[in-house]
Design a protein around this motif. Structure first.
Motif, PDB file in Angstrom:
ATOM      1  N   VAL A  89       1.049  -0.686  -0.113  1.00  0.00           N
ATOM      2  CA  VAL A  89      -0.891   0.495   0.432  1.00  0.00           C
ATOM      3  C   VAL A  89       0.926   1.484   0.258  1.00  0.00           C
ATOM      4  N   VAL A  90       0.070   1.746  -0.827  1.00  0.00           N
ATOM      5  CA  VAL A  90       1.246   3.342  -0.998  1.00  0.00           C
ATOM      6  C   VAL A  90      -0.216   4.696   0.268  1.00  0.00           C
ATOM      7  N   LEU A  91       0.457   4.731   0.876  1.00  0.00           N
ATOM      8  CA  LEU A  91      -0.946   5.814   1.782  1.00  0.00           C
ATOM      9  C   LEU A  91      -0.463   7.429   1.574  1.00  0.00           C
ATOM     10  N   PRO A  92      -1.220   7.927   1.304  1.00  0.00           N
ATOM     11  CA  PRO A  92      -1.481   9.805   1.535  1.00  0.00           C
ATOM     12  C   PRO A  92      -0.841   9.947   2.558  1.00  0.00           C
ATOM     13  N   GLN A  93      -0.504  11.750   2.893  1.00  0.00           N
ATOM     14  CA  GLN A  93      -0.538  11.983   3.927  1.00  0.00           C
ATOM     15  C   GLN A  93      -1.580  12.157   4.799  1.00  0.00           C
ATOM     16  N   ILE A  94      -2.089  11.180   6.466  1.00  0.00           N
ATOM     17  CA  ILE A  94      -2.344  12.181   7.251  1.00  0.00           C
ATOM     18  C   ILE A  94      -2.957  12.731   7.327  1.00  0.00           C
ATOM     19  N   ALA A  95      -2.197  14.307   8.199  1.00  0.00           N
ATOM     20  CA  ALA A  95      -2.391  15.473   8.479  1.00  0.00           C
ATOM     21  C   ALA A  95      -3.629  15.936   7.479  1.00  0.00           C
ATOM     22  N   PRO A  96      -3.490  15.891   6.147  1.00  0.00           N
ATOM     23  CA  PRO A  96      -4.172  17.152   5.542  1.00  0.00           C
ATOM     24  C   PRO A  96      -5.252  16.401   5.585  1.00  0.00           C
ATOM     25  N   LEU A  97      -5.662  15.246   5.099  1.00  0.00           N
ATOM     26  CA  LEU A  97      -7.073  14.996   5.384  1.00  0.00           C
ATOM     27  C   LEU A  97      -7.735  14.906   6.261  1.00  0.00           C
ATOM     28  N   ILE A  98      -6.888  14.450   7.942  1.00  0.00           N
ATOM     29  CA  ILE A  98      -7.382  14.621   9.108  1.00  0.00           C
ATOM     30  C   ILE A  98      -8.318  16.256   9.499  1.00  0.00           C
TER      31      ILE A  98
END
Length: 268
Positions: free
Chosen positions: A147-156
């Protein structure tokens, strides 16, 4: 993990099995790409930690086949108290927090996915009614997936600044809507959503076991938060039955939860 069991022959196109906790949980083809839980969920946790958020975890394992992990954000900035909860001394506040749910499966019956949701402290169930998903790529290399995850902080930050608060206002609408006749209200929701039948049978019109659970849960939570039964408590009581008693897949649960919420919100 996918393995071949010799010397038994397999039907063409179904050449291997997936074994989880020493049990065969799926029969798959040679092209099936396996995504181990230890790789997927460890990477998710690392991304949340890197984003700087504190959290606690609630995990669900269904027969070693389907798995969900809820990452509940323990950040006071995001905590919302629903109106009416804990207004008097000794009563519990009715609070919600944002959470991320990630799902993986070994039998193909649930899509590997991530989405935002709500965690309610009193019932501890997730409210899976948002449309906000965590997009990521699943890369296949032979029979292994990663899996390649995006940056979580901006999504939250985006979720908590928009949909999270928009939906919480709808929660307030439900919290201000009293239930006048509890049994009639529960019957109306059960009939409309078809989650379960209200009556035991045509010959025995007493409330079914699931209906009794909903009724008693509403009464119990009304006493906990110090108030009368409301549509908010009613929605959560149905939600608890949906997520703990009804045998539905994670994807189907999310669809039913959204339909349940809209049904309750639109009822007079």
């Amino acid at each position: 993990f996918p393995v071949t069991i010799a010397p038994y022959p397999f039907r063409k196109g179904l050449d291997r099995v997936v074994i989880s906790e020493n049990e065969v949980v799926a029969v798959v083809s040679n092209s099936y790409a396996h995504l181990p839980n230890e790789d997927f969920f460890t990477q998710v946790e690392a991304a949340i930690i890197d984003a700087g958020f504190k959290y606690h975890v609630k995990a669900v394992n269904r027969d070693n086949r389907q798995f969900a992990v809820d990452y509940i954000l323990d950040d006071d900035r995001f905590e919302i108290r629903v109106k009416g909860g804990g207004a008097m001394k000794g009563q519990q506040p009715d609070t919600i927090k944002p959470m991320l749910r990630f799902v993986n499966s070994y039998d193909g019956m649930a899509k590997t996915s991530g989405s935002f949701a709500f965690h309610r402290r009193i019932c501890t169930n997730g409210l899976m009614i948002t449309n906000n998903v965590v997009g990521f790529k699943v890369i296949h290399k032979g029979d292994i997936a990663s899996v390649v995850l995006p940056q979580i902080a901006p999504l939250i930050e985006r979720f908590t600044s928009n949909e999270y608060y928009e939906l919480s206002r709808k929660f307030e609408v439900l919290a201000e809507r009293p239930i006048k006749n509890l049994e009639e209200w529960v019957k109306g929701v059960a009939d409309e959503t078809k989650l379960f039948t209200y009556e035991k049978s045509a010959k025995n019109p007493e409330p079914s076991y699931n209906a009794r659970i909903v009724i008693e849960t509403i009464k119990k939570e009304a006493a906990l938060v110090g108030g009368e039964p409301t549509a908010w408590l009613g929605y959560n009581a149905f939600n608890e039955v949906l997520h703990t008693r009804l045998k539905k897949g994670f994807d189907k649960q999310k669809q039913l939860d959204a339909r349940l919420f809209e049904t309750v919100l639109n009822m007079n």
